[in-house]
Design a protein around this motif. Structure first.
Motif, PDB file in Angstrom:
ATOM      1  N   GLY A   1      28.467  21.905  -9.317  1.00  0.00           N
ATOM      2  CA  GLY A   1      28.112  20.491  -9.271  1.00  0.00           C
ATOM      3  C   GLY A   1      26.618  20.263  -9.382  1.00  0.00           C
ATOM      4  N   TRP A   2      25.829  21.053  -8.647  1.00  0.00           N
ATOM      5  CA  TRP A   2      24.381  20.896  -8.705  1.00  0.00           C
ATOM      6  C   TRP A   2      23.826  21.334 -10.055  1.00  0.00           C
ATOM      7  CZ3 TRP A   2      21.121  18.017  -6.315  1.00  0.00           C
ATOM      8  CH2 TRP A   2      21.392  17.586  -5.012  1.00  0.00           C
ATOM      9  N   LEU A   3      24.377  22.394 -10.640  1.00  0.00           N
ATOM     10  CA  LEU A   3      23.930  22.812 -11.966  1.00  0.00           C
ATOM     11  C   LEU A   3      24.177  21.709 -12.994  1.00  0.00           C
ATOM     12  CD1 LEU A   3      25.155  26.538 -12.085  1.00  0.00           C
ATOM     13  CD2 LEU A   3      22.796  25.729 -11.914  1.00  0.00           C
TER      14      LEU A   3
ATOM     15  N   LEU B   1      39.996  14.028 -12.067  1.00  0.00           N
ATOM     16  CA  LEU B   1      39.076  13.443 -11.105  1.00  0.00           C
ATOM     17  C   LEU B   1      37.669  13.414 -11.694  1.00  0.00           C
ATOM     18  CD1 LEU B   1      40.236  15.287  -7.849  1.00  0.00           C
ATOM     19  CD2 LEU B   1      40.764  12.932  -8.504  1.00  0.00           C
ATOM     20  N   SER B   2      36.908  12.373 -11.361  1.00  0.00           N
ATOM     21  CA  SER B   2      35.514  12.319 -11.789  1.00  0.00           C
ATOM     22  C   SER B   2      34.742  13.448 -11.113  1.00  0.00           C
ATOM     23  CB  SER B   2      34.893  10.970 -11.422  1.00  0.00           C
ATOM     24  OG  SER B   2      35.552   9.929 -12.095  1.00  0.00           O
ATOM     25  N   GLY B   3      33.820  14.025 -11.841  1.00  0.00           N
ATOM     26  CA  GLY B   3      33.073  15.155 -11.306  1.00  0.00           C
ATOM     27  C   GLY B   3      33.317  16.423 -12.086  1.00  0.00           C
ATOM     28  N   SER B   4      34.304  16.419 -12.927  1.00  0.00           N
ATOM     29  CA  SER B   4      34.662  17.525 -13.824  1.00  0.00           C
ATOM     30  C   SER B   4      34.406  18.901 -13.234  1.00  0.00           C
ATOM     31  CB  SER B   4      33.953  17.363 -15.174  1.00  0.00           C
ATOM     32  OG  SER B   4      32.558  17.331 -15.004  1.00  0.00           O
ATOM     33  N   SER B   5      33.308  19.563 -13.584  1.00  0.00           N
ATOM     34  CA  SER B   5      33.091  20.955 -13.202  1.00  0.00           C
ATOM     35  C   SER B   5      33.090  21.160 -11.692  1.00  0.00           C
ATOM     36  CB  SER B   5      31.777  21.470 -13.793  1.00  0.00           C
ATOM     37  OG  SER B   5      30.693  20.675 -13.367  1.00  0.00           O
TER      38      SER B   5
ATOM     39  N   LEU C   1      39.802  25.499  -8.004  1.00  0.00           N
ATOM     40  CA  LEU C   1      40.201  26.793  -8.545  1.00  0.00           C
ATOM     41  C   LEU C   1      39.604  27.952  -7.746  1.00  0.00           C
ATOM     42  CD1 LEU C   1      39.852  26.119 -12.383  1.00  0.00           C
ATOM     43  CD2 LEU C   1      41.950  26.280 -11.056  1.00  0.00           C
ATOM     44  N   ALA C   2      38.430  27.749  -7.146  1.00  0.00           N
ATOM     45  CA  ALA C   2      37.797  28.797  -6.338  1.00  0.00           C
ATOM     46  C   ALA C   2      37.681  28.307  -4.898  1.00  0.00           C
ATOM     47  CB  ALA C   2      36.423  29.150  -6.918  1.00  0.00           C
ATOM     48  N   ASN C   3      36.553  27.717  -4.553  1.00  0.00           N
ATOM     49  CA  ASN C   3      36.364  27.136  -3.220  1.00  0.00           C
ATOM     50  C   ASN C   3      35.234  26.117  -3.292  1.00  0.00           C
ATOM     51  OD1 ASN C   3      33.711  28.516  -2.570  1.00  0.00           O
ATOM     52  ND2 ASN C   3      35.029  30.321  -2.850  1.00  0.00           N
ATOM     53  N   PRO C   4      35.071  25.282  -2.261  1.00  0.00           N
ATOM     54  CA  PRO C   4      34.052  24.231  -2.305  1.00  0.00           C
ATOM     55  C   PRO C   4      32.627  24.745  -2.495  1.00  0.00           C
ATOM     56  CG  PRO C   4      35.638  23.770  -0.572  1.00  0.00           C
ATOM     57  CD  PRO C   4      35.957  25.143  -1.089  1.00  0.00           C
ATOM     58  N   LYS C   5      32.335  25.959  -2.038  1.00  0.00           N
ATOM     59  CA  LYS C   5      30.981  26.488  -2.218  1.00  0.00           C
ATOM     60  C   LYS C   5      30.680  26.743  -3.699  1.00  0.00           C
ATOM     61  CE  LYS C   5      30.641  28.647   2.332  1.00  0.00           C
ATOM     62  NZ  LYS C   5      30.430  29.916   3.087  1.00  0.00           N
TER      63      LYS C   5
ATOM     64  N   ALA D   1      20.550  15.246 -15.324  1.00  0.00           N
ATOM     65  CA  ALA D   1      19.363  14.498 -14.911  1.00  0.00           C
ATOM     66  C   ALA D   1      18.189  14.793 -15.832  1.00  0.00           C
ATOM     67  CB  ALA D   1      19.004  14.851 -13.468  1.00  0.00           C
ATOM     68  N   ILE D   2      17.987  16.051 -16.140  1.00  0.00           N
ATOM     69  CA  ILE D   2      16.871  16.428 -17.014  1.00  0.00           C
ATOM     70  C   ILE D   2      17.099  15.912 -18.433  1.00  0.00           C
ATOM     71  CG2 ILE D   2      15.677  18.381 -18.064  1.00  0.00           C
ATOM     72  CD1 ILE D   2      16.215  19.930 -15.463  1.00  0.00           C
ATOM     73  N   ALA D   3      18.337  16.079 -18.931  1.00  0.00           N
ATOM     74  CA  ALA D   3      18.633  15.664 -20.303  1.00  0.00           C
ATOM     75  C   ALA D   3      18.497  14.158 -20.469  1.00  0.00           C
ATOM     76  CB  ALA D   3      20.042  16.114 -20.686  1.00  0.00           C
TER      77      ALA D   3
END
Length: 339
Positions: free
Chosen positions: A71-73, A50-54, A61-65, A79-81
């Protein structure tokens, strides 16, 4: 994201200063480690295509939180790079090439325009984006191959290669903290760790790929392996010739009339005067010639008396030539120099 040529050229001098020429073998350790990471990432991509990888992987594997955090990291990293690279492209390449004066506001506008073009390519056609990126990767690998071949020819023709460079510590031979934590040997890992990265970006196109459960994992692993092998071969060839032949190559590229550097300066920095460009070229030429002469003096007896008087004569003639050159308009000199 993997760029062998940029990564090596950007960190090779740091490698020589921290761990010495022998530090190139750390590339193998970094490549093996990154290959193991790539295998893990490839397994994720094969199971969760699926798109979105990490974000997708952490959510399942863990949970949506946890996925939200990853995802934000990843978002802020990308975005910065992306903005930083595009801003550098605008201010250091596009603006000088277009003859625009140095202005931060102009650079920001060009950066936004470049970002819009990139976004348009992504939105318009994944196929087109794939062709462009594949072509760029192929071109870079081709450049690396050409450089290896050129270095090989230089060694074969001049016989100036030094295989013992591959096992010497160079200027770091007397460093007391060489094997310490954070010392020179550990610092030499920077080259491999900063070059063999970004392979996980292939997973972001999983939903657009054909047979993603097989093609995406293969692309991830193959990119690391290909970059690792190409980079190692290039490093070995570069290090063997670094003592003498490379100095001659540097002088041939930027000195010896500046067949490459001077035309490049005319294109990239049209606002500079001809004397400024020529003096910059001569400085680089002097540096390359000095290195070559120093290496030559270590194996051959030098006629220092002759060199001394020749140096005085050359300095006087150089001053006279620079004085005359400053009196001639740039629009007259540029066509003559290029021809």
């Amino acid at each position: 994201f993997i760029s062998v040529a940029v990564g090596i050229f950007g960190t090779y001098d740091d490698l020589l200063q921290t761990s010495g020429p022998v530090g190139i073998w750390l590339w193998i350790i970094a490549a093996m480690g990154q290959t193991l990471v790539a295998l893990v990432v490839a397994q994720f991509a094969a199971r969760i295509a699926l798109s979105g990888s990490s974000y997708q992987w952490a959510s399942r594997l863990a949970n949506p939180k946890v996925g939200w955090l990853f995802g934000w990291l990843t978002f802020w990293y990308l975005a910065i790079a992306a903005v930083a690279v595009d801003n550098a492209l605008a201010s250091q390449a596009l603006m000088p090439l277009l003859g625009l004066s140095d202005n931060e506001d102009t650079a920001r506008l060009i950066t936004i325009a470049v970002l819009v073009v990139q976004a348009g390519l992504v939105i318009a056609s994944t196929r087109l984006l794939g062709l462009i990126t594949s072509g760029a990767v192929g071109l870079e690998l081709g450049i690396v191959v050409v450089l290896v071949v050129v270095l090989g020819i230089v060694m074969a023709v001049t016989g100036s290669g030094h295989v013992d460079n591959l096992t010497t510590r160079g200027i770091t031979a007397g460093a007391g903290d060489y094997y310490a934590i954070g010392g020179g040997l550990m610092a030499g890992m920077i080259m491999g760790l900063t070059t063999l990265v970004g392979f996980d970006s292939a997973a972001n196109l999983a939903e657009e790929a054909k047979d993603p459960f097989r093609s995406v994992p293969r692309a991830i692993v193959a990119s690391v392996v290909a970059a690792g092998v190409a980079g190692l071969v290039f490093l070995i060839a570069l290090t063997i010739v670094i003592a003498s032949a490379l100095a001659g190559m540097v002088d041939a590229i930027v000195g010896g009339g500046g067949l490459v550097q001077i035309p490049a300066f005319f294109v990239l920095y049209p606002q500079l005067t001809v004397p400024n460009i020529i003096s910059t070229n001569r400085l680089a030429s002097a540096a390359g010639t000095t290195i070559a002469a120093w290496n030559y003096s270590r194996v051959m007896k030098m006629p220092w008396k002759t060199i001394f008087f020749a140096g005085i004569s050359a300095s006087m003639c150089s001053y006279a030539g620079a004085t005359v050159q400053s009196m001639v308009p740039s629009y007259v000199l540029k066509p003559i120099i290029l021809v």
